[in-house]
Design an enzyme around this catalytic site. Structure first.
Site, PDB file in Angstrom:
ATOM      1  N   GLY A 197       5.177   6.871   8.047  1.00  0.00           N
ATOM      2  CA  GLY A 197       4.360   5.799   7.501  1.00  0.00           C
ATOM      3  C   GLY A 197       3.837   4.836   8.566  1.00  0.00           C
ATOM      4  N   HIS A 198       2.976   3.921   8.134  1.00  0.00           N
ATOM      5  CA  HIS A 198       2.359   2.969   9.057  1.00  0.00           C
ATOM      6  C   HIS A 198       3.411   2.027   9.646  1.00  0.00           C
ATOM      7  CE1 HIS A 198       2.363   1.038   5.107  1.00  0.00           C
ATOM      8  NE2 HIS A 198       2.392  -0.114   5.721  1.00  0.00           N
ATOM      9  N   ASN A 199       3.227   1.708  10.909  1.00  0.00           N
ATOM     10  CA  ASN A 199       4.088   0.752  11.646  1.00  0.00           C
ATOM     11  C   ASN A 199       5.466   1.305  11.996  1.00  0.00           C
ATOM     12  OD1 ASN A 199       2.000  -1.052  11.209  1.00  0.00           O
ATOM     13  ND2 ASN A 199       3.027  -2.112   9.534  1.00  0.00           N
TER      14      ASN A 199
END
Lengths: 363, 363, 363
Positions: free
Chosen positions: B258-260
């Site tokens: 996922g993002h980050n």
């Protein structure tokens, strides 16, 4: 393109009644059907839907009175779901791949393309590929060097066939399926913590250097006749021997088949199931959605799993399994009922402890 | 192309005996080996297989008597799985991407392509891309505007590199891998039910308007040296800072990052694992297949999970975890044994209740 | 391209203070911010980061003293996460698809392309396709015959839209998403073991011939306005009626939506979730990562699941669910606490059995 009620019944090996030369151009649910549709009313619960819709002909449940339902023609099929297979095959307009080879496709001059093959725009066919007769290859498909695909293949848009893949006849691959990517196989110069943890059931936890070295995949993939693979699924190449998928096996979307896995014949593998490296799956086994199977295991023939089952040990032939970790289905259903009874059980034991002076409680 | 037994042994830093100038063209399992193969018999259980097959040379288990096994030459490797890494690397014919740039590739004139790069048919390289020396880019790959990829990259067919992605040297991506898609990040104008449910552990359930507004991903992806990503896996771009994958980390097929998310170095992430947004994974951690890790969590270094583990809380360094929800592995194995004992326990408590008059039972 | 602090505040419907004509070219976390960045410091914990970084302007938490923090300008937003939506939309440079139609794209002459559409290299648009105004189609996208896509669509690289798909306005699809692959629907000539096992909850296990016959997918897919689909996700076509995704629904990466599924409006479906065939999901429901939903089920509106929840039965409106199999979240959290208490409970019962002579124990 239309079909007469008579022709449809013949294709389904079913009986037709009434105006059997009536022509329909498609199938529809009873309430949504127009006069041009064959209504699919294979259960008595659809009687109301037939009244709402405008169908003149229907595929009906056993025992329905087609005339009382206001229909002009009707078909009766002995096994409704089976009739759906015949009916939808008859009415499928196909993937719309134009005959011949599209000029934008890039085909290596050493590839052998079978008679009647249709190859879509921007497909790439590598050196030494053999493609069987009547193959239909959609746009953006790639086939790696030296791979062999049998007759009547249908590869949808963006399918990736790697090098060293051998596939039988009537293969179907949905968009984005990947056959023959490299296996996930790495090794550390010294014994790794994972090897230690497996040996000790999790007790060890020494920190170690672990620069992973790659074990390359030389074994390719072998797939039997009549196999189908779903959208964005991945079948990895074997290390030394081939990863194998047996004849008649159907694989759904987003499924992972690890390197060296051997899948039997007529197996059904539902969406998002994962089978880790070197595991064997027996014939006719059915794995429900999101099933997981650990590596180096043997799952027998005629096994059935429920959704999300996690198999971490050998499963004998014929077992019906469910749960995390997998148990026999009835056992797991019992266990999960028991979880709900635990609060009451704990209250009971607390009350018993008050009522009974236990020796050693105050030691 | 063949290799002599002597050269193979040298590559594996192993000892060779017998007719070491014998040449083999491939490796095979003992029973399936022809005279042109090096048989892989690194365990005594393969002795029978060697007799069945026709290999003249073999990679043998420690202590095997190569002459008694009827071989002409033999190699002994101290750590068999490690020898597999060296051997398969030596024998891998490679992805078959022709040297130079295929005329059908679409390369923006502002892209900088390193010396010795091979770019296959119908690849698309965007504006301002920098591609390192000796890159091998297969057919149908796309690389988004401004992305930078180091030396010796190998991008298999249909890999998608988005914009604003920075990748180190020796990167390998299997077919269909997506790096740099947008993160899954949405917000409602008012506090959403999900935020309420998290705060209250599920007790709240008020219906609310929730027209989701998109938070765009501006942070891109940063990937260290020696990383590999599997078929059809997805690594999302970060929101403001980059999503990061550390040096030496290997990611299997159908994995979601996922993002980050910040993944450490030398991490191993097996098939169908998912790591939700903004979570951190420490160095050398190994996540088995179908592991799930919730968002905004910290998983330490040297952690190991079993297949299908669902991590919903912080995990300290060095833990071995299993289960849903994740527990320490030995604790989970104990718990799942206890489930099987519950029916008996319930019978016992029922019998005790009959035997012991409980105060208040009839209130 | 820069934005003034004043313009940013106006876009966010927020208040700005100080040198509001100061221009920034991007956003950054406080400690990493340069003088050209707007620092994102929407919580008091970022005060230290602001001191470390070099930002001259910041988006600040309610109650912060921008002058004391050494800033020249500041924006205060009432709901920080919502401000992120506005800010990132403003600063997103976009996907970099050049205006007009790239000459390498293959567009059927019968396709209708809306005004202002940008079509990237090597895209393939099939016969009879209708593409709305201002569509942005990245490289390697394919759109199947007869499909209709509304205005302002953004299809990233390698998206696959099948035939017979109808999509509303402002549709976004991340790389590798597949819409309209064939459903996974097979039938055996005779009653299959799966049907028997369902009927008997797993007790039956008779071996049977099961050559699977394919039920074709004629129903296509219908998608409302403002829907987004993640990287490498798959939405299968319906059998007779369409598979439907309602307006405003957002779907993450590697999600599987089976044939005939009906997803409501403003639903959020997180990564690696799978929804099996013919299931209905109500409006505003949120399914966390790796959720599974069995086939032919009804999940109500305003339902929330925790990560990895496996739904195997009907869920009423408004429920918050967790676990395998799914229970109400508080119930499941209770159950999993109880598992940890089982060893103690078993000791207690063993001690009670010693203390209490049970009738019939020695039968």
């Amino acid at each position: 393109m239309g079909h007469t009620v008579k022709d449809i019944a013949a294709a389904l090996k079913a009986e037709a009644f009434g105006a059997v030369s009536l022509e329909v151009t498609g199938a529809a649910e009873p309430a949504a059907a127009g006069p041009e549709h064959l209504a699919l009313a294979m259960d008595a619960k659809y009687a109301g839907g037939l009244a709402q819709g405008q169908a003149r002909a229907a595929l009906l449940w056993d025992g329905a009175d087609w005339q009382a339902l206001g229909l002009e023609a009707a078909i009766y099929a002995p096994r409704p779901r089976l009739a759906m297979a015949g009916l939808t095959a008859l009415m499928d307009a196909g993937p719309g791949i134009s005959p011949g080879v599209h000029p934008s496709a890039v085909i290596d001059e050493s590839a052998v393309i079978g008679a009647g093959a249709a190859i879509g725009p921007l497909a790439v066919i590598g050196a030494g590929v053999t493609l069987g007769a009547n193959a239909r290859i959609a746009s953006h498909v790639s086939i790696g060097a030296g791979s062999v695909i049998g007759a009547d293949a249908l590869l949808h848009a963006g399918v990736r066939i790697g090098a060293n893949v051998r596939i039988g006849d009537r293969f179907i691959a949905q968009p984005g399926a990947v056959i023959g990517g490299d296996g996930f196989s790495f090794v550390t110069p010294e014994t790794s913590r994972v090897e230690e943890a497996r040996a000790s059931l999790g007790a060890e936890a020494s920190a170690k250097n672990s620069a992973w070295q790659r074990i390359h995949s030389l074994g390719g993939v072998e797939i039997g006749d009549d196999v189908e693979i779903g959208s964005n699924s991945a079948v990895d190449a074997g290390t030394i021997r081939a990863t194998r998928i047996g004849r008649g096996t159907k694989i759904d979307n987003l499924v992972q088949i690890g390197h060296n896995v051997q899948v039997g014949e007529d197996v059904l593998i539902c969406g998002q199931t994962g089978i880790a490296g070197s595991t064997t799956i027996g014939d006719r086994t059915v794995l429900a959605g999101q099933t997981g199977v650990g590596d180096n295991l043997s799952v027998g023939a005629d096994v059935i799993t429920g959704a999300g089952t996690m198999i971490l040990a050998r499963v004998p032939d014929g077992r019906v399994m469910l749960g995390y970790p997998a148990m026999k289905m009835d056992q797991y259903i019992g266990a999960s009922k028991n979880w709900r009874r635990l609060p009451r059980l704990m209250q009971d034991v607390a009350a018993l402890k008050k009522a009974v002076p236990l020796r050693g409680e105050d030691d």
